[in-house]
Design a protein around this motif. Structure first.
Motif, PDB file in Angstrom:
ATOM      1  N   MET A  72      10.351  -1.147  -2.704  1.00  0.00           N
ATOM      2  CA  MET A  72       9.105  -1.622  -2.106  1.00  0.00           C
ATOM      3  C   MET A  72       8.012  -1.816  -3.144  1.00  0.00           C
ATOM      4  SD  MET A  72       8.745   0.304   1.538  1.00  0.00           S
ATOM      5  CE  MET A  72       9.518   1.853   1.150  1.00  0.00           C
ATOM      6  N   SER A  73       8.162  -1.219  -4.317  1.00  0.00           N
ATOM      7  CA  SER A  73       7.126  -1.359  -5.334  1.00  0.00           C
ATOM      8  C   SER A  73       7.430  -2.453  -6.341  1.00  0.00           C
ATOM      9  CB  SER A  73       6.954  -0.028  -6.081  1.00  0.00           C
ATOM     10  OG  SER A  73       8.107   0.253  -6.839  1.00  0.00           O
ATOM     11  N   ILE A  74       8.653  -2.950  -6.347  1.00  0.00           N
ATOM     12  CA  ILE A  74       9.041  -3.969  -7.325  1.00  0.00           C
ATOM     13  C   ILE A  74       8.558  -5.337  -6.856  1.00  0.00           C
ATOM     14  CG2 ILE A  74      11.006  -5.161  -8.359  1.00  0.00           C
ATOM     15  CD1 ILE A  74      12.504  -2.542  -8.279  1.00  0.00           C
ATOM     16  N   ASN A  75       7.872  -6.021  -7.735  1.00  0.00           N
ATOM     17  CA  ASN A  75       7.474  -7.394  -7.458  1.00  0.00           C
ATOM     18  C   ASN A  75       8.473  -8.309  -8.160  1.00  0.00           C
ATOM     19  OD1 ASN A  75       5.246  -6.702  -5.947  1.00  0.00           O
ATOM     20  ND2 ASN A  75       3.942  -6.553  -7.754  1.00  0.00           N
ATOM     21  N   THR A  76       9.453  -8.749  -7.432  1.00  0.00           N
ATOM     22  CA  THR A  76      10.495  -9.571  -8.003  1.00  0.00           C
ATOM     23  C   THR A  76      10.574 -10.895  -7.255  1.00  0.00           C
ATOM     24  OG1 THR A  76      12.828  -9.665  -8.579  1.00  0.00           O
ATOM     25  CG2 THR A  76      12.280  -8.542  -6.552  1.00  0.00           C
ATOM     26  N   LYS A 129       0.824  -1.195   0.000  1.00  0.00           N
ATOM     27  CA  LYS A 129       0.000   0.000   0.000  1.00  0.00           C
ATOM     28  C   LYS A 129       0.864   1.253   0.000  1.00  0.00           C
ATOM     29  CE  LYS A 129      -4.073  -1.751   2.333  1.00  0.00           C
ATOM     30  NZ  LYS A 129      -4.950  -1.572   3.480  1.00  0.00           N
ATOM     31  N   THR A 130       0.345   2.287  -0.626  1.00  0.00           N
ATOM     32  CA  THR A 130       1.099   3.536  -0.754  1.00  0.00           C
ATOM     33  C   THR A 130       1.331   4.191   0.598  1.00  0.00           C
ATOM     34  OG1 THR A 130       0.094   3.841  -2.928  1.00  0.00           O
ATOM     35  CG2 THR A 130       1.164   5.740  -1.947  1.00  0.00           C
ATOM     36  N   SER A 131       0.365   4.142   1.505  1.00  0.00           N
ATOM     37  CA  SER A 131       0.538   4.773   2.811  1.00  0.00           C
ATOM     38  C   SER A 131       1.647   4.089   3.609  1.00  0.00           C
ATOM     39  CB  SER A 131      -0.772   4.759   3.592  1.00  0.00           C
ATOM     40  OG  SER A 131      -1.218   3.430   3.767  1.00  0.00           O
ATOM     41  N   ILE A 132       1.724   2.789   3.530  1.00  0.00           N
ATOM     42  CA  ILE A 132       2.789   2.063   4.231  1.00  0.00           C
ATOM     43  C   ILE A 132       4.135   2.373   3.588  1.00  0.00           C
ATOM     44  CG2 ILE A 132       3.678  -0.234   4.764  1.00  0.00           C
ATOM     45  CD1 ILE A 132       0.762  -1.157   4.941  1.00  0.00           C
ATOM     46  N   ARG A 133       4.170   2.458   2.266  1.00  0.00           N
ATOM     47  CA  ARG A 133       5.418   2.807   1.577  1.00  0.00           C
ATOM     48  C   ARG A 133       5.899   4.195   1.969  1.00  0.00           C
ATOM     49  NH1 ARG A 133       4.554   2.085  -4.586  1.00  0.00           N
ATOM     50  NH2 ARG A 133       6.641   2.941  -4.626  1.00  0.00           N
ATOM     51  N   LEU A 161      14.659   7.124  -1.687  1.00  0.00           N
ATOM     52  CA  LEU A 161      14.071   6.884  -3.004  1.00  0.00           C
ATOM     53  C   LEU A 161      14.350   5.461  -3.479  1.00  0.00           C
ATOM     54  CD1 LEU A 161      14.748  10.252  -4.853  1.00  0.00           C
ATOM     55  CD2 LEU A 161      12.555   9.351  -4.079  1.00  0.00           C
ATOM     56  N   LEU A 162      15.534   4.957  -3.183  1.00  0.00           N
ATOM     57  CA  LEU A 162      15.847   3.569  -3.513  1.00  0.00           C
ATOM     58  C   LEU A 162      14.930   2.613  -2.755  1.00  0.00           C
ATOM     59  CD1 LEU A 162      17.806   1.531  -4.902  1.00  0.00           C
ATOM     60  CD2 LEU A 162      19.118   1.608  -2.794  1.00  0.00           C
ATOM     61  N   LEU A 177      17.440  -7.411   1.273  1.00  0.00           N
ATOM     62  CA  LEU A 177      18.035  -6.085   1.418  1.00  0.00           C
ATOM     63  C   LEU A 177      16.978  -5.027   1.718  1.00  0.00           C
ATOM     64  CD1 LEU A 177      20.697  -4.568   1.300  1.00  0.00           C
ATOM     65  CD2 LEU A 177      20.277  -4.178  -1.115  1.00  0.00           C
ATOM     66  N   ALA A 178      15.850  -5.095   1.054  1.00  0.00           N
ATOM     67  CA  ALA A 178      14.785  -4.118   1.298  1.00  0.00           C
ATOM     68  C   ALA A 178      14.266  -4.235   2.733  1.00  0.00           C
ATOM     69  CB  ALA A 178      13.648  -4.317   0.305  1.00  0.00           C
ATOM     70  N   TRP A 179      13.984  -5.456   3.172  1.00  0.00           N
ATOM     71  CA  TRP A 179      13.513  -5.642   4.544  1.00  0.00           C
ATOM     72  C   TRP A 179      14.584  -5.257   5.551  1.00  0.00           C
ATOM     73  CZ3 TRP A 179       8.948  -7.799   6.751  1.00  0.00           C
ATOM     74  CH2 TRP A 179       7.929  -8.030   5.826  1.00  0.00           C
ATOM     75  N   GLY A 180      15.845  -5.548   5.257  1.00  0.00           N
ATOM     76  CA  GLY A 180      16.932  -5.186   6.168  1.00  0.00           C
ATOM     77  C   GLY A 180      17.063  -3.683   6.335  1.00  0.00           C
ATOM     78  N   ILE A 181      16.973  -2.950   5.233  1.00  0.00           N
ATOM     79  CA  ILE A 181      17.070  -1.495   5.315  1.00  0.00           C
ATOM     80  C   ILE A 181      15.886  -0.909   6.064  1.00  0.00           C
ATOM     81  CG2 ILE A 181      16.968   0.615   3.914  1.00  0.00           C
ATOM     82  CD1 ILE A 181      18.683  -0.836   1.841  1.00  0.00           C
ATOM     83  N   ILE A 182      14.703  -1.408   5.794  1.00  0.00           N
ATOM     84  CA  ILE A 182      13.510  -0.850   6.429  1.00  0.00           C
ATOM     85  C   ILE A 182      13.493  -1.133   7.927  1.00  0.00           C
ATOM     86  CG2 ILE A 182      10.995  -1.048   6.553  1.00  0.00           C
ATOM     87  CD1 ILE A 182      11.129  -1.547   3.466  1.00  0.00           C
ATOM     88  N   ILE A 183      13.662  -2.376   8.324  1.00  0.00           N
ATOM     89  CA  ILE A 183      13.605  -2.720   9.751  1.00  0.00           C
ATOM     90  C   ILE A 183      14.837  -2.192  10.486  1.00  0.00           C
ATOM     91  CG2 ILE A 183      13.505  -4.630  11.399  1.00  0.00           C
ATOM     92  CD1 ILE A 183      11.749  -6.090   9.404  1.00  0.00           C
ATOM     93  N   GLY A 184      15.984  -2.167   9.830  1.00  0.00           N
ATOM     94  CA  GLY A 184      17.174  -1.579  10.446  1.00  0.00           C
ATOM     95  C   GLY A 184      17.014  -0.087  10.683  1.00  0.00           C
ATOM     96  N   SER A 185      16.366   0.607   9.759  1.00  0.00           N
ATOM     97  CA  SER A 185      16.114   2.043   9.934  1.00  0.00           C
ATOM     98  C   SER A 185      15.174   2.299  11.098  1.00  0.00           C
ATOM     99  CB  SER A 185      15.519   2.635   8.661  1.00  0.00           C
ATOM    100  OG  SER A 185      16.401   2.499   7.594  1.00  0.00           O
ATOM    101  N   ILE A 186      14.143   1.490  11.194  1.00  0.00           N
ATOM    102  CA  ILE A 186      13.207   1.644  12.309  1.00  0.00           C
ATOM    103  C   ILE A 186      13.917   1.366  13.632  1.00  0.00           C
ATOM    104  CG2 ILE A 186      11.121   0.674  13.369  1.00  0.00           C
ATOM    105  CD1 ILE A 186      10.094   0.224  10.471  1.00  0.00           C
ATOM    106  N   GLY A 187      14.755   0.332  13.676  1.00  0.00           N
ATOM    107  CA  GLY A 187      15.509   0.033  14.896  1.00  0.00           C
ATOM    108  C   GLY A 187      16.489   1.127  15.256  1.00  0.00           C
ATOM    109  N   LEU A 188      17.153   1.706  14.258  1.00  0.00           N
ATOM    110  CA  LEU A 188      18.101   2.785  14.520  1.00  0.00           C
ATOM    111  C   LEU A 188      17.407   4.007  15.087  1.00  0.00           C
ATOM    112  CD1 LEU A 188      21.021   3.905  14.206  1.00  0.00           C
ATOM    113  CD2 LEU A 188      20.303   4.752  11.993  1.00  0.00           C
ATOM    114  N   ILE A 189      16.289   4.386  14.495  1.00  0.00           N
ATOM    115  CA  ILE A 189      15.573   5.564  14.990  1.00  0.00           C
ATOM    116  C   ILE A 189      15.012   5.308  16.382  1.00  0.00           C
ATOM    117  CG2 ILE A 189      13.530   6.989  14.632  1.00  0.00           C
ATOM    118  CD1 ILE A 189      14.084   6.811  11.661  1.00  0.00           C
TER     119      ILE A 189
END
Length: 133
Positions: free
Chosen positions: A58-62, A2-6, A52-53, A70-82
């Motif tokens: 998050m929008s690519i269905n691969t 979803k766009t709001s989650i992104r 932006l990366l 890598l996407a999950w690592g960056i997202i959850i790592g960012s949340i943990g850092l903050i």
């Protein structure tokens, strides 16, 4: 996704990468310590590129495992850092080593947990996709 989650996750990634870039640039490049405006400008540009990366990923269905990890690592790592950086500042204002929790523990642990979560998500995503076809 979803766009709001992104949007929310991209803002978390931006804030965490901005914080990290400011800390790294100010500690590694002594010439930029005096010129705060240039240091912050460079940090904002780098953080914007990283967010932006993350937005794009998050929008690519691969079907590739490493993209999901890598996407999950960056997202959850960012949340943990903050959370680890800002949380001790909010709850223990006088503590002098509070932000180290986010830099040394919750950020890297969040990244590792994100890598594992991305692999698990990829496994379930792939099995559901195979079951549909």
């Amino acid at each position: 996704m979803k766009t709001s989650i992104r949007i929310i996750l991209s803002l978390f990634v931006f804030a965490a990468s901005l914080l990290f870039c400011i800390l790294v640039i100010s500690s590694l490049v002594p010439q930029l310590r005096e010129n705060r405006l240039l240091s912050i400008s460079i940090s904002i540009l780098i953080a914007l590129a990283i967010s932006l990366l993350a937005w794009k990923k998050m929008s690519i269905n691969t079907d590739r495992l490493e993209i999901h990890m890598l996407a999950w690592g960056i997202i959850i790592g960012s949340i943990g850092l903050i959370a680890g950086f800002v949380g001790p500042i909010i709850f223990n204002w006088g503590g002098n080593q509070g932000p180290l929790l986010g830099i040394l523990y919750t950020g890297p642990l969040g990244f590792i947990i994100g890598l594992i979560s991305g692999a698990i998500y990829w496994k379930f995503y792939r099995t559901q996709k195979l079951a549909k076809s």
